[in-house]
Enzyme design. Structure first.
Site, PDB file in Angstrom:
ATOM      1  N   HIS A   1       0.836  -1.200   0.000  1.00 42.31           N
ATOM      2  CA  HIS A   1       0.000   0.000   0.000  1.00 42.31           C
ATOM      3  C   HIS A   1       0.871   1.250   0.000  1.00 42.31           C
ATOM      4  CE1 HIS A   1      -3.097  -2.830   1.070  1.00 42.31           C
ATOM      5  NE2 HIS A   1      -4.013  -1.888   1.085  1.00 42.31           N
ATOM      6  N   SER A   2       2.090   1.097   0.516  1.00 39.98           N
ATOM      7  CA  SER A   2       2.988   2.241   0.650  1.00 39.98           C
ATOM      8  C   SER A   2       4.105   2.163  -0.385  1.00 39.98           C
ATOM      9  CB  SER A   2       3.581   2.256   2.063  1.00 39.98           C
ATOM     10  OG  SER A   2       4.832   2.892   2.070  1.00 39.98           O
TER      11      SER A   2
END
Lengths: 209, 131
Positions: free
Chosen positions: B9-10
């Site tokens: 997600h990052s």
């Protein structure tokens, strides 16, 4: 592009944006607190990519919406709503007018897309808890020769009950499932955004008369 | 060599895992990060992942490691969206812990193990000692 389809997508975006903080707050209780933000980002991006002047049939429009959601929503709702729109797009080849049976097809295909992708079933505290009863109610009303608006009313009533039901159960899918029983008492954000989208569709059908 | 795609997600986490995995890997190995959204927001993007799959593959297949949730759902869609049917068949998703899985996969891929063996090696990581 079909003006009714365009108006519906615009209305969905508007209502999602209006409910951005509400959805995000619900998600903050049992998830990662970004559902409203993610959905707003996704649908806002959709509106920048489509225009009423586009030479797209309903199927191609839904495909474009789905592809945009896949890459701009960010959370699990991106692949899930993305799959819903892509599946609906695939079910509507050669269809040129949005009628009640077509809307029934869209809802049914969306449900299939979401279930296939997320592997969730009713009772897992997900979008499925609102969309499946809504879909069943719509298809049943349609079989009773109800009007499109009446079918949508039935679908929304069923989705509302589904959203209420998510408060009584523990999450079995997604980030909320890490909380186990602590997720009981909270309304599922995904089921809630399904209801908001259905209400947006109803508003457009109602306006059309 | 089998290529690797690191989905998070990052963006920073994906790039950091790639940096760490290269410490133990052949520098010719393709380890491609696919983290975050195009605008840098937290999230996963099926189209970015699909592009990473295309870059990672050299013909020997691709193993994908993700952090959680939508990283796996978005990767499944990325695979569905591939037009190359043969490539579709040589992409696998590992559910191993991201950091340990990426490092063991980088090591196994560097010595030329085929996709199935690199995949199997990542499944063993939960029993590895951190020391």
């Amino acid at each position: 592009m079909d003006s009714l389809v365009y108006a519906t997508i615009k209305k969905i975006t508007e209502k999602i944006e209006q409910n951005k903080d509400f959805l995000t707050d619900l998600d903050r209780e049992i998830g990662d607190g970004d559902h409203g933000i993610n959905m707003t980002r996704g649908f806002t991006a959709v509106l920048t990519k489509i225009s009423l002047d586009d030479d797209l049939d309903i199927s191609s429009t839904l495909k474009k919406v789905g592809m945009t959601l896949l890459s701009t929503v960010g959370g699990a709702s991106g692949p899930l709503y993305g799959s819903a729109f892509l599946k609906a797009s695939a079910a509507l080849k050669d269809i040129t007018t949005l009628t009640a049976p077509v809307l029934g097809k869209i809802l049914t295909a969306s449900l299939t897309g979401i279930k296939e992708r997320g592997k969730a079933v009713k009772g897992d505290k997900t979008m499925v808890d609102a969309l499946e009863p809504a879909c069943d109610a719509f298809v049943f009303a349609l079989s009773q020769n109800a009007s499109c608006l009446e079918c949508m009313d039935q679908a929304i009533a069923a989705a509302k009950l589904g959203v209420e039901y998510t408060k009584s159960i523990a999450a079995k899918k997604g980030r909320a499932s890490y909380l186990g029983a602590r997720s009981i008492g909270h309304q599922d954000p995904g089921a809630t955004s399904v209801l908001i989208i259905l209400e947006a569709i109803r508003e457009v059908i109602n306006r059309k008369g | 060599m089998v290529g690797l795609v690191i989905v998070s997600h990052s963006r920073m986490l994906a790039e950091g895992v790639v940096e760490l995995a290269y410490e133990m890997a052949d520098k010719a190995l393709h380890i491609i990060p696919a983290g975050g959204l195009e605008d840098g927001s937290i999230g996963t993007d099926a189209l970015r992942i699909m592009e990473a799959l295309l870059v990672a593959d050299t013909g020997d297949g691709v193993l994908v490691l993700g952090d959680m949730g939508s990283s796996i759902l978005s990767t499944q869609i990325a695979i569905d969206l591939l037009e190359d049917e043969a490539l579709k068949q040589r992409v696998k998703i590992s559910h191993a812990s991201l950091v340990e899985g990426a490092i063991i996969a980088a090591i196994q891929a560097s010595i030329g193990d085929p996709l199935d063996e690199v995949f199997n090696a990542t499944l063993q990581v939960s029993s590895f000692s951190k020391l």
